[in-house]
Design an enzyme around this catalytic site. Sequence first.
Site, PDB file in Angstrom:
ATOM      1  N   ASN A 200      44.478  41.104  52.304  1.00  0.00           N
ATOM      2  CA  ASN A 200      44.637  41.978  51.148  1.00  0.00           C
ATOM      3  C   ASN A 200      44.945  41.307  49.820  1.00  0.00           C
ATOM      4  OD1 ASN A 200      44.450  44.548  52.671  1.00  0.00           O
ATOM      5  ND2 ASN A 200      46.334  43.785  53.606  1.00  0.00           N
ATOM      6  N   TYR A 201      45.399  40.056  49.838  1.00  0.00           N
ATOM      7  CA  TYR A 201      45.863  39.454  48.588  1.00  0.00           C
ATOM      8  C   TYR A 201      45.207  38.148  48.208  1.00  0.00           C
ATOM      9  CZ  TYR A 201      49.526  42.942  48.643  1.00  0.00           C
ATOM     10  OH  TYR A 201      50.191  44.123  48.637  1.00  0.00           O
ATOM     11  N   LEU A 202      44.592  37.469  49.179  1.00  0.00           N
ATOM     12  CA  LEU A 202      44.044  36.154  48.864  1.00  0.00           C
ATOM     13  C   LEU A 202      42.563  36.279  48.528  1.00  0.00           C
ATOM     14  CD1 LEU A 202      45.818  34.174  51.681  1.00  0.00           C
ATOM     15  CD2 LEU A 202      46.506  34.458  49.304  1.00  0.00           C
TER      16      LEU A 202
END
Length: 474
Positions: free
Chosen positions: A431-433
């Site tokens: 979800n974030y990288l």
Amino acid sequence: MLDHEYTTKDIFRKNFFKDWRKEMTAEEKATITDLKKCNFTEMSEYFKAQSEARKAMSKEEKQKIKEENERLLQKYGYCIMDNHKERIANFRIEPPGLFRGRGDHPKMGMLKRRIRPEDIIINCSKDSKCPEPPPGTKWKEVRHDNKVTWLVSWTENIQGSIKYIMLNPSSRIKGEKDWQKYETARRLKKFSIKFNAFCSSKEEGETADTVGCCSLRVEHINLYPENEGQEYVVEFDFLGKDSIRYYNKVPVEKRVFKNLQLFMENKEPDDDLFDRLNTSILNKHLQELMDGLTAKVFRTYNASITLQQQLKELTTADENIPAKILSYNRANRAVAILCNHQRAPPKTFEKSMQNLQAKIDAKKDQLSDAKRELKSAKADAKVRKDEKTKKAVENKRKAVQRIEEQLMKLEVQATDREENKQIALGTSKLNYLDPRISVAWCKKWGIPVEKIYNKTQREKFAWAIDMADEDYEF
DNA sequence: GTCTGAACTTAGCAATATGTGG
DNA sequence: CCACATATTGCTAAGTTCAGAC
């Protein structure tokens, strides 16, 4: 759920019993008045037996079930959107059961009711063949709204919120949105702001008591003008999303520290720390700083930039592939720690750690044996000086080398696992990288992308695997 | 402004599938 | 080939964001 910790909790039992009684006949109601006196073991045993039976099935039976699942997937798991066949994420309706809220949830144990065709709203295009409801039933509604992405929705009975069936992360519509998310985060690079916050506000008594940046209370921080050799330290201790504890000591600018002191003056512990701020004011302010900027962009930005910087720092050219992958996992881990992505230590952790250590010890013994054999083969070769003994030395040398590699692999594995005990890497990875950072890293160091992303992840990040080259910079 | 609800993303846990070494 | 460990997938709760009603 008899074996689960939930059933020991008062609220869970109270809520369950209250909802259960609502389902009873007058006669049952008169008889069943005390949950403590109810014995569910027979039902529990039944389900345990079912699960055992499933495990004990023959290969053929298991194969049959697999084929049936595949048939269901083919039949219900896809849709056509804009002329493309797309995979649907959650095409199975949520079954009834007992609500399992996380943390101290006031509604845990309540009865989650069965969803019927009459609860279901279908969203499809006008000219499409609308799915038929089961015989003798009707959908609640069929609509044709092309401004939203969901295919099916219904209202659940615990919180009264709407649930959706949507497309799989591999779909075009989700992929484009994901890409856009990272592009917005990249634009933050131009700003030298360090801002690590998120916001929320919730109704009291309806949900677990968790907070975010805007809803932090005075009781959630402590201020230390000096702490462990650092000035102006703020200590955070609160429950965030999923009731996961956030604990950290952060040195801040003097001005920030003084302001926090002001905000805490003449307040009770359960007063809001930022009483003049709310999510809408904050987001309006952020929007003025940069187009598309919202609170969660900072999380994406921080995570991705940290991965990129950590990969640069940790990867060394002369390492082999397993060592490089360890470096990747370490970079991933640094991000997970930053984002406070935790997990419960696996139940089998201690045992599996011991087993691994035993393997390492055995491998070490094997190595010293192999070394001894190599030594004697060398001595032998010195005396005999023929082709056969020469070849034997070479073989022994190769054996030693192989065992050394195996040993190193095991040791790397042990380190990796120990460091990962309470850290969940998946959430940040998914979800974030920015996946293009990882793809570029793989290309640069000649690591097959399969070593970093499994099949599902490769499907989700297909857009990135396609577009990033080795010079990609976040 | 403030509140509410809809829509969509993010989250950890548990079940299941797969891989591996004895 | 089996038992166990590890990896993957499924599940669904719990967030964030934004628009629109009041």
